[in-house]
Design an enzyme around this catalytic site. Sequence first.
Site, PDB file in Angstrom:
ATOM      1  N   ASP A   1      20.680  29.241  10.947  1.00 24.65           N
ATOM      2  CA  ASP A   1      21.886  29.761  11.578  1.00 24.65           C
ATOM      3  C   ASP A   1      21.443  30.730  12.682  1.00 24.65           C
ATOM      4  O   ASP A   1      20.347  31.301  12.611  1.00 24.65           O
ATOM      5  CB  ASP A   1      22.714  30.498  10.519  1.00 24.65           C
ATOM      6  CG  ASP A   1      23.853  31.287  11.131  1.00 24.65           C
ATOM      7  OD1 ASP A   1      24.665  30.679  11.858  1.00 24.65           O
ATOM      8  OD2 ASP A   1      23.917  32.509  10.901  1.00 24.65           O
ATOM      9  N   ALA A   2      22.260  30.887  13.718  1.00 21.15           N
ATOM     10  CA  ALA A   2      21.887  31.771  14.833  1.00 21.15           C
ATOM     11  C   ALA A   2      22.443  33.190  14.668  1.00 21.15           C
ATOM     12  O   ALA A   2      21.683  34.156  14.522  1.00 21.15           O
ATOM     13  CB  ALA A   2      22.368  31.181  16.153  1.00 21.15           C
TER      14      ALA A   2
END
Lengths: 243, 243
Positions: free
Chosen positions: A9-10
Site C-alpha cells: 500500500d502507498a
Amino acid sequence: MPIKAVVFDAYGTLYDIQSVAEITEDAFPGYGEIITQVWRIKQLEYAWLRSLMRRYQDFAAVTRDSLAYTLRMLGLAYDNAAFERVIEKYLHLDLYPDATSALAALKPRKIAILSNGSPDMLGALVRNTALDRLLDATISVDAKKVFKPAPQAYELIGETFGTAPNEVLFVSSNPWDAAGAKSFGLNVAWIERVTPEAMALACVENELVAPLTMFRAIRTQMDELGFAPDHHVRSLSELPGIV
Amino acid sequence: MPIKAVVFDAYGTLYDIQSVAEITEDAFPGYGEIITQVWRIKQLEYAWLRSLMRRYQDFAAVTRDSLAYTLRMLGLAYDNAAFERVIEKYLHLDLYPDATSALAALKPRKIAILSNGSPDMLGALVRNTALDRLLDATISVDAKKVFKPAPQAYELIGETFGTAPNEVLFVSSNPWDAAGAKSFGLNVAWIERVTPEAMALACVENELVAPLTMFRAIRTQMDELGFAPDHHVRSLSELPGIV
C-alpha cells in the site's frame, strides 16, 4: 508456498500521510493537525462511498473533495493558491526512512505498489522519491474504477505478475486494507505504526480525550472485520525477515 | 410528479442514536460521549467496508463488532453483562419528539422506513416506539445483503410500493445517505439537525478543538459526493410542508 511478489500500500505504508501537517499548518495556522486528520478520514470515506454508490471518481478528485469538505467544516476561508499548495503536497509526501532499504532487501522478488491513488498521483510520488528505480510495477485501482478494499482491486496483483494470491505478501498499515487483502486471500503483513496501548493510555490521561490522538487512534488499531493479518510488524525493516 | 411514498432512514433520522450516551456513560463512567461517537463512526465504516469486501454481515453483527472495537481502542475492560446492556439500548433508541406527528401528517401517502438495520433490530425498534401503527412498511437492506448507499438498497422502495424513484421522497439526516438516495434518483430531503456554523464556531473557540464536537461535526455537514439534496429541513415537522 514461496513469496514471489511483495506488494505495498502507498498512503500511510510507504509514504507518511501525516507529512502534510506542516504545509496545512503553514497555510492555516492553528489548524494543521485537525485538517490533516479530518481530511484523511473523509478521503477514505469518499473513496468507499463512491465505490458503493457506483460513482467512481479517481483518488485525485476524492482527495480534493475531502480537503474542500474539511476546510468548509472548519469554517476556514481560502483562496485557490492556498488550496493548490496543500493539494500539491500529496505528490511530495515523505517516504518513511526505512522504505528504500527494505524494498531493496526484498529483491529479487517482484516489488510493487497497489494503491487507491490515481496513476498520475502515484507516478509523481514514486518519481519524486526515486522509488521508481526499485519498483517492478506501480498499480492503481483506477484500472478497475473501484477502491480498495473491494476484491477487484486486489485482483490487479495477479493480473500484473501472474501470481496466485498465496504467492503474494501484501503490506499495509491501514487496518481496513489489511482486512480486505486477507479476505481476498493474500498473505498479509500489517504495519502497526502506533501502539494502541499508547493511544489508549493517552486517552485515559487526558480528561478531554485529546482529539488528535483519538482521530489517529481510530485508524491505528486492527479492525473487527473478521479477517486478521498473518503478520504484525512495527516497521518496514522487519519485512525481509518474514518472507 | 406527485409524491406517493415518503421513506425515512431510521438511525439518526427518526431515532436519536445519541440517546445511547446515557447508558454508555452509566456503564463506562467518563467515557459515555466518546464511546457514542467512535462507535457510530466505526459502525458506519464497517457497514461500508463489509459491503465493499463482499463480506456482508447484518447490522446487528456490525453494531456489536464496532462496539467491541471502540471499547478495545479505549482500553476499557468489560464483562458480557455490561456489553449486552449497552447493545440492548439499540432496540430502545429514543424517537425524535416530532416523529410521530410528522408521520401521521404525511398520510395518506405510503410511509416507510428504509434502514441499514437488520429486520430484528428494526422490528423491535418500531414496536417499542409504537411506530408500527403508522408505517406501511419497515424495509431492511438485509434483503439485498448490501448496505446503503449502494443503489441496490434504494431499489427496495420501488420493489415494495411499485413506485418510480421520482414518486418517492426519501428523508435522512445522514449526508452520505442523502447523497446515495439522490444518486439513485429519489427526491431527497436532508435533515440538518446541527448547524455546521455552530460547529465551526465551537471549533474556533476551543483551541483544543473539542473532540466530541468534531466527531459530530464530521457527520452533520453535507458531503462532497457530487449529489445535493432537493430539500434542506431542520426538523421532521417541516416535511408535510414540502410534499
